[in-house]
Design a protein around this motif. Structure first.
Motif, PDB file in Angstrom:
ATOM      1  N   ARG A 106     -22.022  32.458  21.169  1.00 46.69           N
ATOM      2  CA  ARG A 106     -22.427  31.358  22.039  1.00 46.69           C
ATOM      3  C   ARG A 106     -22.784  31.932  23.407  1.00 46.69           C
ATOM      4  NH1 ARG A 106     -16.728  28.430  23.686  1.00 46.69           N
ATOM      5  NH2 ARG A 106     -15.899  30.193  24.845  1.00 46.69           N
ATOM      6  N   ILE A 107     -23.491  31.147  24.198  1.00 45.49           N
ATOM      7  CA  ILE A 107     -23.813  31.544  25.567  1.00 45.49           C
ATOM      8  C   ILE A 107     -22.577  31.319  26.412  1.00 45.49           C
ATOM      9  CG2 ILE A 107     -25.156  30.951  27.615  1.00 45.49           C
ATOM     10  CD1 ILE A 107     -27.503  30.424  25.751  1.00 45.49           C
ATOM     11  N   GLU A 108     -22.161  32.371  27.115  1.00 47.87           N
ATOM     12  CA  GLU A 108     -20.990  32.309  27.988  1.00 47.87           C
ATOM     13  C   GLU A 108     -21.371  32.041  29.439  1.00 47.87           C
ATOM     14  OE1 GLU A 108     -17.882  32.430  26.915  1.00 47.87           O
ATOM     15  OE2 GLU A 108     -18.427  32.831  24.847  1.00 47.87           O
ATOM     16  N   THR A 109     -22.480  32.631  29.890  1.00 46.26           N
ATOM     17  CA  THR A 109     -22.995  32.388  31.239  1.00 46.26           C
ATOM     18  C   THR A 109     -24.495  32.241  31.140  1.00 46.26           C
ATOM     19  OG1 THR A 109     -23.346  34.722  31.775  1.00 46.26           O
ATOM     20  CG2 THR A 109     -21.179  33.789  32.305  1.00 46.26           C
ATOM     21  N   LEU A 110     -25.080  31.436  32.039  1.00 46.88           N
ATOM     22  CA  LEU A 110     -26.512  31.214  32.043  1.00 46.88           C
ATOM     23  C   LEU A 110     -26.924  30.854  33.455  1.00 46.88           C
ATOM     24  CD1 LEU A 110     -28.546  29.521  29.366  1.00 46.88           C
ATOM     25  CD2 LEU A 110     -28.809  28.698  31.673  1.00 46.88           C
ATOM     26  N   THR A 111     -27.851  31.629  34.032  1.00 45.40           N
ATOM     27  CA  THR A 111     -28.317  31.367  35.388  1.00 45.40           C
ATOM     28  C   THR A 111     -29.833  31.489  35.454  1.00 45.40           C
ATOM     29  OG1 THR A 111     -27.980  33.696  35.972  1.00 45.40           O
ATOM     30  CG2 THR A 111     -26.214  32.189  36.514  1.00 45.40           C
ATOM     31  N   PRO A 112     -30.469  30.640  36.253  1.00 46.61           N
ATOM     32  CA  PRO A 112     -31.928  30.737  36.416  1.00 46.61           C
ATOM     33  C   PRO A 112     -32.297  32.076  37.050  1.00 46.61           C
ATOM     34  CG  PRO A 112     -31.095  28.672  37.331  1.00 46.61           C
ATOM     35  CD  PRO A 112     -29.911  29.530  36.998  1.00 46.61           C
ATOM     36  N   ARG A 113     -33.437  32.623  36.630  1.00 48.36           N
ATOM     37  CA  ARG A 113     -33.973  33.846  37.248  1.00 48.36           C
ATOM     38  C   ARG A 113     -34.900  33.438  38.361  1.00 48.36           C
ATOM     39  NH1 ARG A 113     -36.596  37.782  33.273  1.00 48.36           N
ATOM     40  NH2 ARG A 113     -36.517  39.110  35.080  1.00 48.36           N
TER      41      ARG A 113
END
Length: 114
Positions: A106-113
């Protein structure tokens, strides 16, 4: 028919019927070397779709060498700590993939570039 052949046939049939089957939820043991997998691995990608109700994001991403994964487009389950409210299709993101308590990716962290 052996179990392995039957399982492969079932996966091929399911994938052709339901393209939404998530690679993140499949057994990846044969895709990487037999060395230990890292706790989390990061890469970048492009958001194709977001389903906040199901906590699923569809991303196109480059290879994730630490997991032995090639570049692909796939659905990912998303950890409850990740805020999906501002996430939109077309957004370029940096993210990390890890395993939940059940051993599913699963995705643990996600931030816009930027």
């Amino acid at each position: 028919m052996s179990r392995k052949i039957a399982r492969t046939a079932l996966l091929v049939a399911a994938a052709s019927v339901s393209p939404a089957i998530s690679w993140a939820q499949m057994d990846h043991s044969g895709h990487a070397t037999q060395t230990a997998q890292p706790q989390a691995a990061g890469t970048t990608g492009k958001v194709n779709a977001v389903d906040p109700a199901k906590r699923v994001v569809n991303l196109s991403h480059g290879p994730i060498a630490a997991l032995g994964w090639p570049a692909m487009t796939m659905d990912f389950a998303v950890a409850s700590s990740v805020d999906l409210k501002a996430l939109r299709p077309g957004a370029e993101v940096a993210f990390t993939v890890g395993k939940d308590a059940a051993g599913m990716y699963r995705i643990e962290t996600l931030t816009p570039r930027k």
